[in-house]
Design a protein around this motif. Structure first.
Motif, PDB file in Angstrom:
ATOM      1  N   GLU A  58      11.164   0.753  12.620  1.00 54.58           N
ATOM      2  CA  GLU A  58      11.301  -0.619  12.156  1.00 54.58           C
ATOM      3  C   GLU A  58      12.415  -0.681  11.134  1.00 54.58           C
ATOM      4  N   LYS A  59      13.072  -1.815  11.099  1.00 53.32           N
ATOM      5  CA  LYS A  59      14.213  -1.998  10.217  1.00 53.32           C
ATOM      6  C   LYS A  59      13.775  -1.978   8.761  1.00 53.32           C
ATOM      7  N   LEU A  60      14.527  -1.230   7.982  1.00 50.97           N
ATOM      8  CA  LEU A  60      14.286  -1.189   6.552  1.00 50.97           C
ATOM      9  C   LEU A  60      14.713  -2.498   5.904  1.00 50.97           C
ATOM     10  N   ILE A  61      13.885  -2.972   5.023  1.00 56.90           N
ATOM     11  CA  ILE A  61      14.249  -4.127   4.207  1.00 56.90           C
ATOM     12  C   ILE A  61      13.998  -3.756   2.759  1.00 56.90           C
ATOM     13  N   HIS A  62      14.683  -4.407   1.852  1.00 54.59           N
ATOM     14  CA  HIS A  62      14.439  -4.164   0.432  1.00 54.59           C
ATOM     15  C   HIS A  62      13.093  -4.793   0.079  1.00 54.59           C
ATOM     16  N   VAL A  63      12.239  -3.997  -0.546  1.00 55.26           N
ATOM     17  CA  VAL A  63      10.933  -4.511  -0.968  1.00 55.26           C
ATOM     18  C   VAL A  63      10.813  -4.375  -2.482  1.00 55.26           C
ATOM     19  N   GLU A  64      10.146  -5.320  -3.086  1.00 57.40           N
ATOM     20  CA  GLU A  64       9.927  -5.298  -4.526  1.00 57.40           C
ATOM     21  C   GLU A  64       8.764  -4.361  -4.827  1.00 57.40           C
ATOM     22  N   PRO A  65       9.025  -3.231  -5.495  1.00 61.91           N
ATOM     23  CA  PRO A  65       7.968  -2.248  -5.753  1.00 61.91           C
ATOM     24  C   PRO A  65       6.740  -2.814  -6.468  1.00 61.91           C
ATOM     25  N   ARG A  66       6.937  -3.700  -7.447  1.00 60.86           N
ATOM     26  CA  ARG A  66       5.776  -4.244  -8.177  1.00 60.86           C
ATOM     27  C   ARG A  66       4.884  -5.076  -7.262  1.00 60.86           C
ATOM     28  N   THR A  67       5.498  -5.838  -6.393  1.00 63.24           N
ATOM     29  CA  THR A  67       4.735  -6.673  -5.460  1.00 63.24           C
ATOM     30  C   THR A  67       3.951  -5.801  -4.485  1.00 63.24           C
ATOM     31  N   ILE A  68       4.609  -4.773  -3.954  1.00 62.21           N
ATOM     32  CA  ILE A  68       3.952  -3.827  -3.042  1.00 62.21           C
ATOM     33  C   ILE A  68       2.792  -3.131  -3.755  1.00 62.21           C
ATOM     34  N   ALA A  69       3.012  -2.698  -4.995  1.00 58.44           N
ATOM     35  CA  ALA A  69       1.970  -2.005  -5.756  1.00 58.44           C
ATOM     36  C   ALA A  69       0.753  -2.905  -5.968  1.00 58.44           C
ATOM     37  N   GLN A  70       0.989  -4.138  -6.343  1.00 60.75           N
ATOM     38  CA  GLN A  70      -0.118  -5.065  -6.580  1.00 60.75           C
ATOM     39  C   GLN A  70      -0.917  -5.294  -5.300  1.00 60.75           C
ATOM     40  N   ARG A  71      -0.206  -5.478  -4.199  1.00 60.84           N
ATOM     41  CA  ARG A  71      -0.894  -5.719  -2.917  1.00 60.84           C
ATOM     42  C   ARG A  71      -1.672  -4.476  -2.486  1.00 60.84           C
ATOM     43  N   ALA A  72      -1.092  -3.291  -2.659  1.00 66.46           N
ATOM     44  CA  ALA A  72      -1.790  -2.049  -2.295  1.00 66.46           C
ATOM     45  C   ALA A  72      -3.062  -1.886  -3.123  1.00 66.46           C
ATOM     46  N   TYR A  73      -2.955  -2.184  -4.404  1.00 61.63           N
ATOM     47  CA  TYR A  73      -4.122  -2.111  -5.297  1.00 61.63           C
ATOM     48  C   TYR A  73      -5.228  -3.040  -4.786  1.00 61.63           C
ATOM     49  N   ALA A 116      -7.754   3.212  -7.067  1.00 62.32           N
ATOM     50  CA  ALA A 116      -7.091   1.952  -6.711  1.00 62.32           C
ATOM     51  C   ALA A 116      -5.723   1.856  -7.380  1.00 62.32           C
ATOM     52  N   ARG A 117      -5.679   2.252  -8.642  1.00 59.95           N
ATOM     53  CA  ARG A 117      -4.402   2.211  -9.366  1.00 59.95           C
ATOM     54  C   ARG A 117      -3.405   3.216  -8.805  1.00 59.95           C
ATOM     55  N   ILE A 118      -3.894   4.395  -8.437  1.00 58.94           N
ATOM     56  CA  ILE A 118      -2.986   5.387  -7.851  1.00 58.94           C
ATOM     57  C   ILE A 118      -2.479   4.893  -6.496  1.00 58.94           C
ATOM     58  N   THR A 119      -3.293   4.157  -5.772  1.00 60.22           N
ATOM     59  CA  THR A 119      -2.826   3.536  -4.528  1.00 60.22           C
ATOM     60  C   THR A 119      -1.640   2.628  -4.847  1.00 60.22           C
ATOM     61  N   GLY A 120      -1.749   1.861  -5.919  1.00 61.66           N
ATOM     62  CA  GLY A 120      -0.623   1.039  -6.364  1.00 61.66           C
ATOM     63  C   GLY A 120       0.576   1.873  -6.764  1.00 61.66           C
ATOM     64  N   ASP A 121       0.336   2.976  -7.492  1.00 61.72           N
ATOM     65  CA  ASP A 121       1.433   3.860  -7.911  1.00 61.72           C
ATOM     66  C   ASP A 121       2.176   4.450  -6.715  1.00 61.72           C
ATOM     67  N   ILE A 122       1.427   4.919  -5.726  1.00 62.33           N
ATOM     68  CA  ILE A 122       2.053   5.536  -4.546  1.00 62.33           C
ATOM     69  C   ILE A 122       2.814   4.487  -3.740  1.00 62.33           C
ATOM     70  N   ALA A 123       2.253   3.295  -3.611  1.00 62.21           N
ATOM     71  CA  ALA A 123       2.967   2.220  -2.909  1.00 62.21           C
ATOM     72  C   ALA A 123       4.261   1.875  -3.652  1.00 62.21           C
ATOM     73  N   PHE A 124       4.192   1.812  -4.978  1.00 60.40           N
ATOM     74  CA  PHE A 124       5.367   1.525  -5.803  1.00 60.40           C
ATOM     75  C   PHE A 124       6.451   2.574  -5.570  1.00 60.40           C
ATOM     76  N   LYS A 125       6.073   3.850  -5.666  1.00 60.83           N
ATOM     77  CA  LYS A 125       7.040   4.940  -5.492  1.00 60.83           C
ATOM     78  C   LYS A 125       7.587   4.964  -4.057  1.00 60.83           C
ATOM     79  N   THR A 126       6.727   4.694  -3.087  1.00 58.85           N
ATOM     80  CA  THR A 126       7.176   4.628  -1.688  1.00 58.85           C
ATOM     81  C   THR A 126       8.240   3.536  -1.534  1.00 58.85           C
ATOM     82  N   ALA A 127       8.004   2.386  -2.141  1.00 58.46           N
ATOM     83  CA  ALA A 127       8.984   1.293  -2.085  1.00 58.46           C
ATOM     84  C   ALA A 127      10.295   1.702  -2.742  1.00 58.46           C
TER      85      ALA A 127
END
Length: 186
Positions: A20-35, A160-171
């Motif tokens: 899938e095509k890479l798009i720029h994602v906002e890490p904070r938004t991704i982290a919050q949603r993952a949490y 839950a918070r680490i899920t947010g951290d990993i999503a943030f770093k992945t982004a």
């Protein structure tokens, strides 16, 4: 599980998904949603579906469940947030970039005092570098260092918070590659 087995699993995934095509994602938004998504299912669900919901990927947790049944090496002992990142890397990154991304997310998880992400503010969650991507080891190492029982509510909040951290770093990792790909196309 060692890096060789992780990469064998990722090559297996690569043969079963469409890039899938890479798009720029906002890490904070991704982290919050993952949490938030962690609380609906689990850490792997949180990371994967945060990228499908916020990042616009078609790939989602239902595909993860389908693929995971056939993986050459079962990684059910690895933290699900980490395996979620592995799936997202497989779906989005050029093949030659995946191993470095995998090493970077493992290094971040094992050697950074986590959690950084602040979820439910009712809890003060001690930050600990756990030294292992294995879920059980991560929880036990954190519990011992934090002085908190592994089954305490704070442990769930920590995960839950680490899920947010990993999503943030992945982004962040993905965004580095989006920039590199964009510059290469100029």
């Amino acid at each position: 599980m060692n890096l060789k087995e992780i990469m064998e699993n990722i090559r297996f995934i690569l043969n079963r998904v469409e890039k899938e095509k890479l798009i720029h994602v906002e890490p904070r938004t991704i982290a919050q949603r993952a949490y938030e998504l962690y609380w609906k299912q689990n850490c792997e669900y949180g990371v994967v579906n945060s990228f499908s919901k916020v990042g616009g990927l078609k790939f989602n947790y239902f595909k993860v469940l389908e693929i995971s049944k056939e993986l050459p090496h079962k990684w059910n002992k690895i933290c699900g947030a980490i395996t979620g990142a592995f799936y997202i890397f497989a779906v989005t990154l050029p093949e030659e970039a995946i191993e470095d991304a995998v090493k970077e997310i493992i290094e971040f998880h094992n050697n950074t005092k986590l959690p950084i992400f602040i979820g439910n503010k009712e809890f003060e969650i001690p930050k600990v570098a756990v030294g292992s991507i294995l879920c059980r080891d991560s929880i036990i190492n954190w519990s011992k260092a934090a002085g908190i029982h592994p089954r305490a509510l704070e442990r769930s909040e920590r995960c839950a918070r680490i899920t947010g951290d990993i999503a943030f770093k992945t982004a962040q990792i993905l965004n580095k590659h989006v920039g590199a790909l964009t510059e290469a196309n100029i």
